[in-house]
Write an enzyme that holds these catalytic residues in place. Structure first.
Site, PDB file in Angstrom:
ATOM      1  N   GLU A  61     -14.001 -83.225 -62.918  1.00 12.38           N
ATOM      2  CA  GLU A  61     -15.176 -82.521 -62.377  1.00 12.38           C
ATOM      3  C   GLU A  61     -15.737 -81.610 -63.461  1.00 12.38           C
ATOM      4  OE1 GLU A  61     -14.864 -80.327 -58.437  1.00 12.38           O
ATOM      5  OE2 GLU A  61     -15.181 -78.638 -59.773  1.00 12.38           O
ATOM      6  N   TYR A  71     -22.247 -78.368 -57.543  1.00  9.70           N
ATOM      7  CA  TYR A  71     -23.547 -77.738 -57.295  1.00  9.70           C
ATOM      8  C   TYR A  71     -23.317 -76.255 -56.990  1.00  9.70           C
ATOM      9  CZ  TYR A  71     -28.076 -76.475 -55.774  1.00  9.70           C
ATOM     10  OH  TYR A  71     -29.284 -75.840 -55.707  1.00  9.70           O
ATOM     11  N   ARG A 120     -19.833 -78.007 -47.288  1.00  8.87           N
ATOM     12  CA  ARG A 120     -20.644 -76.962 -46.647  1.00  8.87           C
ATOM     13  C   ARG A 120     -21.167 -75.971 -47.689  1.00  8.87           C
ATOM     14  NH1 ARG A 120     -17.973 -72.226 -43.337  1.00  8.87           N
ATOM     15  NH2 ARG A 120     -17.677 -71.596 -45.508  1.00  8.87           N
ATOM     16  N   GLY A 121     -20.307 -75.610 -48.673  1.00  3.48           N
ATOM     17  CA  GLY A 121     -20.647 -74.528 -49.597  1.00  3.48           C
ATOM     18  C   GLY A 121     -20.201 -73.211 -49.001  1.00  3.48           C
ATOM     19  N   GLN A 141      -8.654 -79.418 -52.595  1.00  4.31           N
ATOM     20  CA  GLN A 141      -8.690 -78.179 -53.355  1.00  4.31           C
ATOM     21  C   GLN A 141      -7.519 -78.207 -54.345  1.00  4.31           C
ATOM     22  OE1 GLN A 141     -10.063 -75.873 -54.838  1.00  4.31           O
ATOM     23  NE2 GLN A 141     -10.879 -74.788 -53.044  1.00  4.31           N
TER      24      GLN A 141
HETATM   25  P1  FAD Z   1     -16.460 -77.719 -43.809  1.00  2.00           P
HETATM   26  O1  FAD Z   1     -15.828 -79.063 -43.847  1.00  2.00           O
HETATM   27  O2  FAD Z   1     -17.785 -77.595 -43.166  1.00  2.00           O
HETATM   28  O3  FAD Z   1     -15.444 -76.714 -43.125  1.00  2.00           O
HETATM   29  C1  FAD Z   1     -15.583 -75.291 -43.275  1.00  2.00           C
HETATM   30  C2  FAD Z   1     -14.634 -74.533 -42.357  1.00  2.00           C
HETATM   31  O4  FAD Z   1     -15.134 -74.533 -41.042  1.00  2.00           O
HETATM   32  C3  FAD Z   1     -13.230 -75.074 -42.243  1.00  2.00           C
HETATM   33  O5  FAD Z   1     -12.381 -73.969 -42.047  1.00  2.00           O
HETATM   34  C4  FAD Z   1     -13.281 -75.911 -40.995  1.00  2.00           C
HETATM   35  O6  FAD Z   1     -11.968 -76.048 -40.443  1.00  2.00           O
HETATM   36  C5  FAD Z   1     -14.225 -75.103 -40.140  1.00  2.00           C
HETATM   37  N1  FAD Z   1     -15.134 -75.783 -39.231  1.00  2.00           N
HETATM   38  C6  FAD Z   1     -16.407 -76.147 -39.523  1.00  2.00           C
HETATM   39  N2  FAD Z   1     -17.005 -76.671 -38.439  1.00  2.00           N
HETATM   40  C7  FAD Z   1     -16.124 -76.667 -37.479  1.00  2.00           C
HETATM   41  C8  FAD Z   1     -16.131 -77.118 -36.173  1.00  2.00           C
HETATM   42  N3  FAD Z   1     -17.195 -77.719 -35.644  1.00  2.00           N
HETATM   43  N4  FAD Z   1     -15.011 -76.962 -35.439  1.00  2.00           N
HETATM   44  C9  FAD Z   1     -13.941 -76.405 -35.965  1.00  2.00           C
HETATM   45  N5  FAD Z   1     -13.859 -75.968 -37.225  1.00  2.00           N
HETATM   46  C10 FAD Z   1     -14.933 -76.093 -37.980  1.00  2.00           C
HETATM   47  N6  FAD Z   1     -18.660 -75.401 -53.188  1.00  2.00           N
HETATM   48  C11 FAD Z   1     -19.878 -75.380 -53.774  1.00  2.00           C
HETATM   49  O7  FAD Z   1     -20.689 -74.500 -53.491  1.00  2.00           O
HETATM   50  N7  FAD Z   1     -20.242 -76.346 -54.694  1.00  2.00           N
HETATM   51  C12 FAD Z   1     -19.407 -77.357 -55.033  1.00  2.00           C
HETATM   52  O8  FAD Z   1     -19.765 -78.191 -55.864  1.00  2.00           O
HETATM   53  C13 FAD Z   1     -18.117 -77.413 -54.434  1.00  2.00           C
HETATM   54  N8  FAD Z   1     -17.248 -78.403 -54.721  1.00  2.00           N
HETATM   55  C14 FAD Z   1     -16.037 -78.458 -54.071  1.00  2.00           C
HETATM   56  C15 FAD Z   1     -15.180 -79.552 -54.324  1.00  2.00           C
HETATM   57  C16 FAD Z   1     -13.949 -79.634 -53.692  1.00  2.00           C
HETATM   58  C17 FAD Z   1     -13.048 -80.816 -53.965  1.00  2.00           C
HETATM   59  C18 FAD Z   1     -13.540 -78.609 -52.792  1.00  2.00           C
HETATM   60  C19 FAD Z   1     -12.189 -78.688 -52.128  1.00  2.00           C
HETATM   61  C20 FAD Z   1     -14.382 -77.532 -52.528  1.00  2.00           C
HETATM   62  C21 FAD Z   1     -15.640 -77.444 -53.150  1.00  2.00           C
HETATM   63  N9  FAD Z   1     -16.527 -76.407 -52.897  1.00  2.00           N
HETATM   64  C22 FAD Z   1     -17.765 -76.384 -53.496  1.00  2.00           C
HETATM   65  C23 FAD Z   1     -16.145 -75.303 -52.009  1.00  2.00           C
HETATM   66  C24 FAD Z   1     -16.556 -75.524 -50.530  1.00  2.00           C
HETATM   67  O9  FAD Z   1     -17.967 -75.536 -50.429  1.00  2.00           O
HETATM   68  C25 FAD Z   1     -15.971 -74.380 -49.720  1.00  2.00           C
HETATM   69  O10 FAD Z   1     -14.572 -74.466 -49.696  1.00  2.00           O
HETATM   70  C26 FAD Z   1     -16.534 -74.189 -48.327  1.00  2.00           C
HETATM   71  O11 FAD Z   1     -16.075 -72.927 -47.817  1.00  2.00           O
HETATM   72  C27 FAD Z   1     -16.079 -75.235 -47.326  1.00  2.00           C
HETATM   73  O12 FAD Z   1     -16.651 -76.434 -47.562  1.00  2.00           O
HETATM   74  P2  FAD Z   1     -16.211 -77.727 -46.677  1.00  2.00           P
HETATM   75  O13 FAD Z   1     -17.108 -78.825 -46.999  1.00  2.00           O
HETATM   76  O14 FAD Z   1     -14.752 -77.940 -46.792  1.00  2.00           O
HETATM   77  O15 FAD Z   1     -16.566 -77.112 -45.244  1.00  2.00           O
END
Ligand code: FAD
Length: 317
Positions: free
Chosen positions: A18, A50, A124-125, A210
């Protein structure tokens, strides 16, 4: 090629990494300088993160304030296109919900599809510094499930402004994030895993984790996933520690644990070179164990600096 097809056609553990777009003002050369040293190891895909813009309020002469964008980075669509064009390797843009309306997201996806970019990592970010909690745009996706839904719709030819036609369907392969040590907002591991399962049921094709420094946490996590019926590929994310301050910075930002054995060894180092060596040796050991455990891909967080990753993959692949 889609990440899932790369994995399906592979005979062993593949290598990927990455990169982080540079801050405004730098050119594409700075990205290529981070990629060039790793190309000899045949990375199968390169993720491009991003980052949301950050804002500060600057006082004007008349006493009012202007909202000024700082730490702006070039967009991932252009960077991915440049990488694919130069290296003929798959580039995977990270798409986030934060800061985007659904329409803006659709526009980015239309551009990616037009450019032949087939893979996306949907996230989500995080909240921006001035917000206590993550707040989506009024017309934006609220979490990764919403974003997956939007991409699956496009894959079925359903755009925001039209009746479903199916004729201009995209064909994106969807990656999502997961957390072997739990996402910091999830109340417990089981609810986080249940949510991950919903991501898979909604259309995710593969998972990237992560970073973690204790392989048993990753292996326990993949066991849990299997028991819950999550059977899509799970790709571990690896980051070598290269600086002493990362002992506190990484847990603070990424909500992960650093094992005592590693933190103790780093604390005892008397210079930066020694810290780097300990961090790299740890990542080599982690990578070898994970490879023996049969992970599909070893995915490295380079943070734009390729030297440490190069040392690791030289030993592992
Ligand atoms: P989600 O999958 O939406 O989950 C977020 C949280 O909400 C979790 O705790 C989940 O359990 C809970 N949740 C959400 N909706 C519900 C629901 N309906 N019911 C119950 N629980 C729910 N960030 C950036 O800004 N840019 C990047 O390029 C970036 N790259 C990443 C790459 C990787 C491999 C990883 C692991 C993380 C990256 N991140 C990045 C960080 C990421 O954006 C954050 O960790 C963010 O807080 C969560 O994103 P997610 O997509 O896992 O969220």
């Amino acid at each position: 090629m889609k990440v899932v097809d790369i994995i399906r056609n592979s005979k062993g553990t593949e290598f990927s990494f990455e990169i982080l777009p540079p801050l405004k003002g730098k050119g594409i050369k700075s990205i290529f300088e981070g990629i060039d040293p790793l190309m000899e190891f045949n990375p199968r895909f390169i993720d491009v993160t991003y980052h949301r813009e950050e804002y500060v309020l600057r006082k004007r002469a008349d006493g009012g304030f202007d909202k000024v964008s700082i730490r702006k980075r070039p967009g991932t669509v252009a960077i991915c296109a440049a990488i694919m064009n130069k290296y003929k390797v798959e580039a995977v843009p990270h798409l986030i919900c934060g800061g985007f309306t659904k329409e803006e997201t659709e526009n980015a996806l239309i551009d990616l599809n037009f450019l032949g970019i087939q893979n996306v990592l949907l996230l989500r970010g995080d909240s921006i510094k001035s917000e206590p909690y993550f707040a989506p745009e009024p017309d934006g996706n609220r979490n990764s499930l919403d974003l997956i839904h939007q991409v699956v719709n496009l894959n079925n030819g359903i755009y925001l402004d039209e009746e479903p036609s199916g004729t201009n369907a995209t064909d994106f392969c969807i990656g999502v994030a997961a957390y072997p040590e739990k996402h910091f907002e999830a109340p417990n591991m089981l609810s986080d895993l249940n949510f991950l399962k919903r991501k898979v049921e909604s259309g995710a094709n593969y998972i990237v984790t992560q970073m973690f420094f204790n392989n048993s946490k990753f292996l326990e996590f993949t066991d849990h996933c299997k028991k819950m019926g999550i059977t899509i590929p799970i790709i571990p994310g690896i980051k070598p520690i290269t600086k002493k301050n990362q002992l506190t910075v990484l847990p603070k930002i990424f909500h992960i644990d650093i094992p005592f054995e590693l933190s103790d060894a780093i604390e005892k180092c008397t210079d930066d070179k020694a810290v780097r060596q300990v961090g790299i040796e740890w990542a080599i050991q982690q990578s070898k164990e994970l490879k023996n455990a049969g992970v599909p891909v070893l995915h490295y967080y380079t943070m734009g600096l390729s030297e440490a990753t190069k040392q690791i993959v030289t030993s592992v692949f």
